[in-house]
Design a protein around this motif. Sequence first.
Motif, PDB file in Angstrom:
ATOM      1  N   VAL A   1       7.083  52.294  35.589  1.00 24.42           N
ATOM      2  CA  VAL A   1       6.389  51.971  36.839  1.00 24.42           C
ATOM      3  C   VAL A   1       7.359  51.805  37.995  1.00 24.42           C
ATOM      4  O   VAL A   1       7.196  52.421  39.059  1.00 24.42           O
ATOM      5  CB  VAL A   1       5.541  50.696  36.658  1.00 24.42           C
ATOM      6  N   VAL A   2       8.362  50.981  37.829  1.00 23.67           N
ATOM      7  CA  VAL A   2       9.317  50.730  38.914  1.00 23.67           C
ATOM      8  C   VAL A   2      10.190  51.957  39.144  1.00 23.67           C
ATOM      9  O   VAL A   2      10.461  52.340  40.295  1.00 23.67           O
ATOM     10  CB  VAL A   2      10.173  49.498  38.602  1.00 23.67           C
TER      11      VAL A   2
ATOM     12  N   VAL B   1      10.369  46.811  52.302  1.00 18.71           N
ATOM     13  CA  VAL B   1      10.192  45.435  51.821  1.00 18.71           C
ATOM     14  C   VAL B   1       8.799  45.356  51.211  1.00 18.71           C
ATOM     15  O   VAL B   1       7.788  45.263  51.917  1.00 18.71           O
ATOM     16  CB  VAL B   1      10.347  44.425  52.966  1.00 18.71           C
ATOM     17  N   PHE B   2       8.758  45.390  49.900  1.00 19.19           N
ATOM     18  CA  PHE B   2       7.482  45.525  49.188  1.00 19.19           C
ATOM     19  C   PHE B   2       7.483  44.592  47.987  1.00 19.19           C
ATOM     20  O   PHE B   2       8.488  44.487  47.273  1.00 19.19           O
ATOM     21  CB  PHE B   2       7.304  46.977  48.738  1.00 19.19           C
ATOM     22  N   PRO B   3       6.366  43.901  47.730  1.00 21.38           N
ATOM     23  CA  PRO B   3       6.272  43.051  46.532  1.00 21.38           C
ATOM     24  C   PRO B   3       6.163  43.906  45.272  1.00 21.38           C
ATOM     25  O   PRO B   3       5.073  44.312  44.866  1.00 21.38           O
ATOM     26  CB  PRO B   3       4.995  42.239  46.777  1.00 21.38           C
ATOM     27  N   LEU B   4       7.295  44.192  44.661  1.00 22.40           N
ATOM     28  CA  LEU B   4       7.342  45.140  43.547  1.00 22.40           C
ATOM     29  C   LEU B   4       6.552  44.684  42.335  1.00 22.40           C
ATOM     30  O   LEU B   4       6.177  45.511  41.498  1.00 22.40           O
ATOM     31  CB  LEU B   4       8.799  45.393  43.145  1.00 22.40           C
ATOM     32  N   ASP B   5       6.293  43.383  42.228  1.00 21.79           N
ATOM     33  CA  ASP B   5       5.535  42.924  41.064  1.00 21.79           C
ATOM     34  C   ASP B   5       4.093  43.424  41.083  1.00 21.79           C
ATOM     35  O   ASP B   5       3.386  43.355  40.070  1.00 21.79           O
ATOM     36  CB  ASP B   5       5.557  41.406  40.977  1.00 21.79           C
ATOM     37  N   VAL B   6       3.656  43.968  42.222  1.00 18.59           N
ATOM     38  CA  VAL B   6       2.305  44.531  42.314  1.00 18.59           C
ATOM     39  C   VAL B   6       2.216  45.861  41.565  1.00 18.59           C
ATOM     40  O   VAL B   6       1.137  46.229  41.083  1.00 18.59           O
ATOM     41  CB  VAL B   6       1.897  44.707  43.794  1.00 18.59           C
ATOM     42  N   LEU B   7       3.318  46.576  41.455  1.00 18.29           N
ATOM     43  CA  LEU B   7       3.292  47.885  40.793  1.00 18.29           C
ATOM     44  C   LEU B   7       2.822  47.788  39.337  1.00 18.29           C
ATOM     45  O   LEU B   7       1.908  48.521  38.938  1.00 18.29           O
ATOM     46  CB  LEU B   7       4.667  48.547  40.884  1.00 18.29           C
ATOM     47  N   PRO B   8       3.413  46.920  38.511  1.00 19.18           N
ATOM     48  CA  PRO B   8       2.875  46.784  37.150  1.00 19.18           C
ATOM     49  C   PRO B   8       1.435  46.281  37.141  1.00 19.18           C
ATOM     50  O   PRO B   8       0.623  46.710  36.308  1.00 19.18           O
ATOM     51  CB  PRO B   8       3.818  45.761  36.497  1.00 19.18           C
ATOM     52  N   LEU B   9       1.102  45.381  38.080  1.00 15.62           N
ATOM     53  CA  LEU B   9      -0.265  44.850  38.135  1.00 15.62           C
ATOM     54  C   LEU B   9      -1.274  45.951  38.437  1.00 15.62           C
ATOM     55  O   LEU B   9      -2.382  45.954  37.896  1.00 15.62           O
ATOM     56  CB  LEU B   9      -0.356  43.745  39.191  1.00 15.62           C
TER      57      LEU B   9
ATOM     58  N   TRP C   1       5.141  43.105  33.197  1.00 14.18           N
ATOM     59  CA  TRP C   1       6.289  42.686  34.005  1.00 14.18           C
ATOM     60  C   TRP C   1       7.599  42.818  33.231  1.00 14.18           C
ATOM     61  O   TRP C   1       8.598  43.305  33.764  1.00 14.18           O
ATOM     62  CB  TRP C   1       6.101  41.235  34.455  1.00 14.18           C
ATOM     63  N   ILE C   2       7.598  42.380  31.974  1.00 15.03           N
ATOM     64  CA  ILE C   2       8.829  42.438  31.176  1.00 15.03           C
ATOM     65  C   ILE C   2       9.277  43.881  30.959  1.00 15.03           C
ATOM     66  O   ILE C   2      10.442  44.235  31.197  1.00 15.03           O
ATOM     67  CB  ILE C   2       8.624  41.735  29.820  1.00 15.03           C
ATOM     68  N   LEU C   3       8.363  44.735  30.523  1.00 19.66           N
ATOM     69  CA  LEU C   3       8.727  46.125  30.221  1.00 19.66           C
ATOM     70  C   LEU C   3       9.098  46.909  31.467  1.00 19.66           C
ATOM     71  O   LEU C   3       9.996  47.755  31.435  1.00 19.66           O
ATOM     72  CB  LEU C   3       7.570  46.812  29.482  1.00 19.66           C
ATOM     73  N   SER C   4       8.403  46.642  32.583  1.00 23.35           N
ATOM     74  CA  SER C   4       8.723  47.369  33.814  1.00 23.35           C
ATOM     75  C   SER C   4      10.095  46.965  34.345  1.00 23.35           C
ATOM     76  O   SER C   4      10.832  47.803  34.885  1.00 23.35           O
ATOM     77  CB  SER C   4       7.651  47.121  34.877  1.00 23.35           C
ATOM     78  N   ALA C   5      10.456  45.687  34.191  1.00 18.39           N
ATOM     79  CA  ALA C   5      11.773  45.229  34.647  1.00 18.39           C
ATOM     80  C   ALA C   5      12.876  45.760  33.737  1.00 18.39           C
ATOM     81  O   ALA C   5      13.890  46.298  34.207  1.00 18.39           O
ATOM     82  CB  ALA C   5      11.806  43.709  34.694  1.00 18.39           C
ATOM     83  N   LEU C   6      12.684  45.616  32.424  1.00 19.35           N
ATOM     84  CA  LEU C   6      13.705  46.093  31.495  1.00 19.35           C
ATOM     85  C   LEU C   6      13.824  47.608  31.508  1.00 19.35           C
ATOM     86  O   LEU C   6      14.905  48.159  31.264  1.00 19.35           O
ATOM     87  CB  LEU C   6      13.387  45.604  30.076  1.00 19.35           C
ATOM     88  N   GLY C   7      12.712  48.302  31.797  1.00 20.47           N
ATOM     89  CA  GLY C   7      12.731  49.757  31.831  1.00 20.47           C
ATOM     90  C   GLY C   7      13.635  50.323  32.902  1.00 20.47           C
ATOM     91  O   GLY C   7      14.096  51.467  32.791  1.00 20.47           O
ATOM     92  N   VAL C   8      13.915  49.554  33.941  1.00 17.95           N
ATOM     93  CA  VAL C   8      14.828  49.998  34.988  1.00 17.95           C
ATOM     94  C   VAL C   8      16.245  50.129  34.442  1.00 17.95           C
ATOM     95  O   VAL C   8      16.991  51.050  34.798  1.00 17.95           O
ATOM     96  CB  VAL C   8      14.803  49.019  36.180  1.00 17.95           C
ATOM     97  N   PHE C   9      16.625  49.235  33.547  1.00 16.92           N
ATOM     98  CA  PHE C   9      17.995  49.184  33.043  1.00 16.92           C
ATOM     99  C   PHE C   9      18.156  49.876  31.694  1.00 16.92           C
ATOM    100  O   PHE C   9      19.237  50.365  31.379  1.00 16.92           O
ATOM    101  CB  PHE C   9      18.435  47.721  32.920  1.00 16.92           C
ATOM    102  N   TYR C  10      17.095  49.896  30.911  1.00 20.16           N
ATOM    103  CA  TYR C  10      17.169  50.489  29.574  1.00 20.16           C
ATOM    104  C   TYR C  10      16.089  51.559  29.444  1.00 20.16           C
ATOM    105  O   TYR C  10      14.941  51.279  29.097  1.00 20.16           O
ATOM    106  CB  TYR C  10      16.993  49.412  28.493  1.00 20.16           C
ATOM    107  N   ARG C  11      16.465  52.786  29.727  1.00 25.93           N
ATOM    108  CA  ARG C  11      15.487  53.884  29.741  1.00 25.93           C
ATOM    109  C   ARG C  11      14.970  54.219  28.341  1.00 25.93           C
ATOM    110  O   ARG C  11      13.934  54.867  28.197  1.00 25.93           O
ATOM    111  CB  ARG C  11      16.107  55.139  30.387  1.00 25.93           C
ATOM    112  N   ASP C  12      15.683  53.795  27.317  1.00 25.09           N
ATOM    113  CA  ASP C  12      15.248  54.088  25.946  1.00 25.09           C
ATOM    114  C   ASP C  12      13.993  53.326  25.556  1.00 25.09           C
ATOM    115  O   ASP C  12      13.354  53.663  24.549  1.00 25.09           O
ATOM    116  CB  ASP C  12      16.361  53.749  24.945  1.00 25.09           C
ATOM    117  N   ILE C  13      13.652  52.300  26.327  1.00 26.75           N
ATOM    118  CA  ILE C  13      12.455  51.521  26.005  1.00 26.75           C
ATOM    119  C   ILE C  13      11.223  52.417  25.992  1.00 26.75           C
ATOM    120  O   ILE C  13      10.364  52.301  25.112  1.00 26.75           O
ATOM    121  CB  ILE C  13      12.282  50.372  27.008  1.00 26.75           C
ATOM    122  N   ALA C  14      11.131  53.315  26.958  1.00 31.03           N
ATOM    123  CA  ALA C  14       9.978  54.212  27.021  1.00 31.03           C
ATOM    124  C   ALA C  14       9.880  55.099  25.782  1.00 31.03           C
ATOM    125  O   ALA C  14       8.777  55.466  25.355  1.00 31.03           O
ATOM    126  CB  ALA C  14      10.062  55.080  28.281  1.00 31.03           C
TER     127      ALA C  14
END
Length: 272
Positions: free
Chosen positions: A100-101, A112-120, A172-185
């Motif tokens: 998502v992110v 300047v955007f509230p990024l937590d809305v993207l997973p929501l 929220w957890i997966l979208s945040a971690l997915g930015v740094f660890y692409r293998d999660i997907a």
Amino acid sequence: MSVPGHSSAFASMARKRDLWWQFTVRAVEMRHRGSFLGPIWALLNPLLMLAVYAVVFGVIFQSRYNVLPHETSVDYVLALYLGLILFQLIAETMAVAPMVVIGSPNLVKKVVFPLDVLPLSQLGASWFHFLMSFMLLLLGAAFIGRGLSIEGVLWMPVILAPLALLSIGLGWILSALGVFYRDIAQAVPFASQIVLYASAVFYPRERITPAFWAVLKWNPFLHTVMLSRNALLWSRPVSLGGLAYTYAVGLAAFFLGRWVFRRLQPAFADVI
């Protein structure tokens, strides 16, 4: 975390509800963009899925949960369908959230955007499709099943609320971690299969041996499936202990997910 912090989490979501709604509508439209039938697929897909499972499991395999007296293939298919649409909700959350992110670099870097809305918003789209499927389930239970009780229907929002909290936290957890660890997907499909077979979707709870139950009883999604079937389809008492456990896990996942997302968000632009 303090109680005021807990309250601010829900207050923050409430303040962003208009933006959340706009991006949810956009997410639903994007999923059906370019298709001839468009949003009609939100109803057609679960209907086709129900027909397939009715033939394969209800007619060919003659599967049963052996919970209701004189259980029929229709009883089995409706209970199976309920478990599958609940699973699909979690599976979509796990599949979509890691990207998502990453998929919105302009919002991350330039606005300047509230990024937590993207997973929501993606979760909102998943819940929209779930509700379409759930409406078909209610119609099936009312007209070809054993009927519906008002009490059972009223229990469902109470049972589904912690699932919503759990899905938001996971998103929220997966979208945040997915930015740094692409293998999660890449690992999500396998993880989804584990959730599916560890949640009594295809088989009754009574078939789980004590050794496996000692582990599986901690799976909150399994309790959600059992609670939903008992309340809506089987007219059995709702386990208040199981319900309390799903709320505890849902709230824990929600606040943990919010903390993880906010903690990692400042580094998103550097990575993307």
